[in-house]
Design a protein around this motif. Sequence first.
Motif, PDB file in Angstrom:
ATOM      1  N   ALA A  80       0.906  -1.199   0.029  1.00  0.00           N
ATOM      2  CA  ALA A  80      -0.080   0.271   0.010  1.00  0.00           C
ATOM      3  C   ALA A  80       0.853   1.221   0.123  1.00  0.00           C
ATOM      4  CB  ALA A  80      -0.874   0.109   1.066  1.00  0.00           C
ATOM      5  N   GLU A  81       1.938   0.991   0.668  1.00  0.00           N
ATOM      6  CA  GLU A  81       2.850   2.402   0.675  1.00  0.00           C
ATOM      7  C   GLU A  81       3.580   2.682  -0.756  1.00  0.00           C
ATOM      8  OE1 GLU A  81       3.092  -0.327   2.651  1.00  0.00           O
ATOM      9  OE2 GLU A  81       2.437   0.860   4.708  1.00  0.00           O
ATOM     10  N   GLN A  82       3.343   1.708  -1.444  1.00  0.00           N
ATOM     11  CA  GLN A  82       4.178   2.025  -2.938  1.00  0.00           C
ATOM     12  C   GLN A  82       2.860   2.277  -3.780  1.00  0.00           C
ATOM     13  OE1 GLN A  82       5.912  -2.169  -3.107  1.00  0.00           O
ATOM     14  NE2 GLN A  82       7.843  -1.164  -2.695  1.00  0.00           N
ATOM     15  N   ILE A  83       1.773   2.405  -3.609  1.00  0.00           N
ATOM     16  CA  ILE A  83       0.659   2.828  -4.328  1.00  0.00           C
ATOM     17  C   ILE A  83       0.236   4.260  -4.181  1.00  0.00           C
ATOM     18  CG2 ILE A  83      -1.692   2.143  -5.143  1.00  0.00           C
ATOM     19  CD1 ILE A  83      -1.233  -0.562  -3.995  1.00  0.00           C
ATOM     20  N   ALA A  84      -0.039   4.804  -5.274  1.00  0.00           N
ATOM     21  CA  ALA A  84      -0.400   6.292  -5.168  1.00  0.00           C
ATOM     22  C   ALA A  84      -1.585   6.512  -4.314  1.00  0.00           C
ATOM     23  CB  ALA A  84      -0.351   7.257  -6.161  1.00  0.00           C
ATOM     24  N   PRO A  85      -1.671   7.489  -3.187  1.00  0.00           N
ATOM     25  CA  PRO A  85      -3.019   7.454  -2.465  1.00  0.00           C
ATOM     26  C   PRO A  85      -4.197   7.738  -3.404  1.00  0.00           C
ATOM     27  CG  PRO A  85      -1.156   8.559  -1.377  1.00  0.00           C
ATOM     28  CD  PRO A  85      -0.612   8.295  -2.639  1.00  0.00           C
TER      29      PRO A  85
END
Length: 243
Positions: A80-85
Motif C-alpha cells: 500500500a505504501e508503494q501505491i499512489a494514495p
Amino acid sequence: MRRPITDDPIFEEQPPKQASRRRFSLSGWLLGWLRWLLLRALLVAFIAVLIFAIFNPPTTWTIVESARTYPIAERKWTTAEQIAPVMLRSVVAAEDANFCRHWGFDMNEIRRVVASGQRGGASTLTQQAVKNVYLWQGRSWTRKVIEAVMTPMVEAVWTKRRILEVYLNVAEFGPGIFGIHAAASHHFGTTPDRLTAVQAARLAAVLPAPKQRGTAAPSRRSRAIADGAATIAKDGRDRCFLY
C-alpha cells in the motif's frame, strides 16, 4: 411356624432389568456429522484468513483459470505504501464509497438494490477481495454462502488498508493483467506510486468489467470516479486506509 418372609414369592429377588439400549437415530447422526464438518470448515476458513493477513497470496483461482486463455503479464506484489494514495481513493470511489463505514456488508446499499429490483451491485471491496483471493468467479449460491461467512472474518482480522492492498494486487485490469503493478505498467507505462489522478480514475473505471472496458480515453465513469476520489479526500473517508 410361619414361613420366613424371604420365602414369600412377593419378596423373591427379581432379576435385574437390562439397560435399555439407545436407539440409533439417523437424523441425529447426520446432524452431528454436519456440525462437526461445519466447525472444521469454519476453522480452516479462519486459518486461511489469518495466513493472508500476514503473507501475500501467491496466485488465485481466477488467475489460474485466465492463464488458460490469456498470457498473464508479469506480476509484482506492491504494498500500500508503494501505491499512489489517489489510486487507493479511486478504487474506493469506484467500487465501495462507504468502505470505511461498514463491517464488510454495506446494508444501506443492499437495501437500495433490493428496493430497486436490481441484480447485484451491492458487493463491497471486502467481499470482492474474499471472492478474488479465496473463491471463484460466478454467481453460484455455494460461492455466495462461503463469501458471506468469510467476509466478516476478513474484516475482523485484516485492516482496511490490508484489504485494499490485497484487492489491488489480485484484481483484473484487463485480459491477463492482474494487479496494480502490471496494470500501471501495461496501460500507462508507469509504476503504481507515480499514477496521476486521471490515470488512477481510468484504471478504477475498468472495474469490475476489465474485459469490456479500456483506459485509452476518458469516460463519464472515469470522470465521476475522479470527482468521487477528490470528495473522499476532502471529507476524510480515506482515514481508515491511508493511515
